[in-house]
Design a protein around this motif. Structure first.
Motif, PDB file in Angstrom:
ATOM      1  N   VAL A   6       0.835  -1.203   0.000  1.00 33.68           N
ATOM      2  CA  VAL A   6       0.000   0.000   0.000  1.00 33.68           C
ATOM      3  C   VAL A   6       0.875   1.261   0.000  1.00 33.68           C
ATOM      4  CG1 VAL A   6      -1.624   1.357   1.387  1.00 33.68           C
ATOM      5  CG2 VAL A   6      -2.016  -1.095   1.039  1.00 33.68           C
ATOM      6  N   TRP A  47       4.085  -0.145   9.159  1.00 32.53           N
ATOM      7  CA  TRP A  47       3.072  -0.792   8.319  1.00 32.53           C
ATOM      8  C   TRP A  47       3.141  -2.301   8.493  1.00 32.53           C
ATOM      9  CZ3 TRP A  47      -0.516   1.857   5.622  1.00 32.53           C
ATOM     10  CH2 TRP A  47      -0.269   3.195   5.277  1.00 32.53           C
ATOM     11  N   ASP A  55      -3.664  -4.582  -1.382  1.00 36.13           N
ATOM     12  CA  ASP A  55      -4.455  -3.432  -0.923  1.00 36.13           C
ATOM     13  C   ASP A  55      -4.721  -3.447   0.576  1.00 36.13           C
ATOM     14  OD1 ASP A  55      -4.742  -2.326  -3.485  1.00 36.13           O
ATOM     15  OD2 ASP A  55      -6.341  -3.758  -3.939  1.00 36.13           O
ATOM     16  N   LEU A  56      -4.187  -4.464   1.259  1.00 36.01           N
ATOM     17  CA  LEU A  56      -4.473  -4.582   2.693  1.00 36.01           C
ATOM     18  C   LEU A  56      -3.225  -4.288   3.525  1.00 36.01           C
ATOM     19  CD1 LEU A  56      -6.446  -5.358   4.972  1.00 36.01           C
ATOM     20  CD2 LEU A  56      -5.618  -7.707   4.754  1.00 36.01           C
ATOM     21  N   ALA A  57      -3.294  -3.200   4.268  1.00 35.31           N
ATOM     22  CA  ALA A  57      -2.199  -2.871   5.181  1.00 35.31           C
ATOM     23  C   ALA A  57      -2.783  -2.252   6.438  1.00 35.31           C
ATOM     24  CB  ALA A  57      -1.222  -1.890   4.522  1.00 35.31           C
ATOM     25  N   PHE A  58      -2.113  -2.495   7.545  1.00 37.22           N
ATOM     26  CA  PHE A  58      -2.522  -1.950   8.830  1.00 37.22           C
ATOM     27  C   PHE A  58      -1.414  -1.050   9.343  1.00 37.22           C
ATOM     28  CE2 PHE A  58      -4.226  -6.210   8.335  1.00 37.22           C
ATOM     29  CZ  PHE A  58      -5.557  -6.069   8.668  1.00 37.22           C
TER      30      PHE A  58
END
Lengths: 159, 87
Positions: A6, A47, A55-58
């Motif tokens: 991302v 991250w 498309d997936l990140a925290f």
């Protein structure tokens, strides 16, 4: 290994950036492999990027950067899953939520992501410390003193 | 939903590796023992929902990070690419 991320587009990362989370994270169980990326070398926010889903990140942080007294008290079954003898051997990260007003950002102290640095395997587990919130204000750094509460769901091995 | 009636110390077997036992009943509280392989996650439902909700809210885009980092005085992202962080 090339990973689509991302924040940085496609990057080539050596093995030590990766963390396996075999059980996945609640709500995102289909994602089992992640990588950890710094935002800025000096900062506490990082991250946690899914390898399977570009498309997936925290956003995550080491809770001790904000709460030096944060106590990682884990159920024995969780230590076994992670092949840890003691919580002291673990790396710990908490999920950070950034609302519109970043002054109101919160983190989940109740269920940190605990990683065994030796195996690079991790799991999001519920700590047994009383009073830790899943919605703790990050910038008002007062958390309850560590008091053991009733154990998280206990489990015994069948084999 | 399958509904079964059990007494204290009676169990339910799920598959060949999970056994759920009623350990104690007191008023409207039931103490339940669960034997399961260690790789099977077990959570109290409301806690699991709370964790799940927190995770969904913690998914982020670069704009979120920029906003938060600024609030923390963490500075602009270093380009190009990430710095390593060994877990």
């Amino acid at each position: 290994m090339l990973v689509r991320t991302v924040p940085y587009g496609t990057v080539d990362l050596p093995p030590e950036f990766f963390v396996d989370i075999p059980e996945g994270l609640p709500g995102f169980e289909q994602n089992k492999k992640f990588c950890l990326l710094e935002h800025s070398p000096a900062g506490p926010l990082k991250w946690l990027q899914s390898v399977e889903d570009p498309d997936l990140a925290f956003i995550v942080a080491d809770p001790r950067d904000f709460f030096p007294g944060y106590r990682l008290d884990l159920a024995r079954a969780d230590l076994e899953i992670l092949a840890l003898d003691s919580p002291r051997q673990a790396s710990v990260l908490v999920m950070v939520h950034i609302p519109k007003d970043p002054a109101e950002m919160t983190c989940n102290l109740l269920a940190p992501l605990v990683v065994n640095p030796r195996t690079r395997r991790g799991a999001q587990v519920e700590v047994r410390t009383a009073g830790y919130s899943s919605d703790q204000s990050l910038l008002q750094g007062v958390i309850p003193a560590a008091v053991k509460r009733e154990a998280a769901p206990a489990r015994c091995r069948t084999a | 939903m399958l509904v079964l009636t059990r007494k204290t110390n009676e169990s339910i077997v799920i598959g060949d590796q999970i056994v759920v036992t009623v350990v104690e009943v007191r008023g409207d509280q039931v103490k339940i023992g669960i034997s399961a392989p260690s790789q099977v996650p077990i959570h109290r439902r409301e806690v699991w929902e709370e964790i799940k909700k927190g995770n969904v809210r913690s998914t982020a885009k670069p704009a979120d990070m920029d906003r938060a980092a600024k609030a923390l005085g963490q500075g602009a992202p270093k380009k190009p690419g990430p710095e390593g962080n060994r877990p």
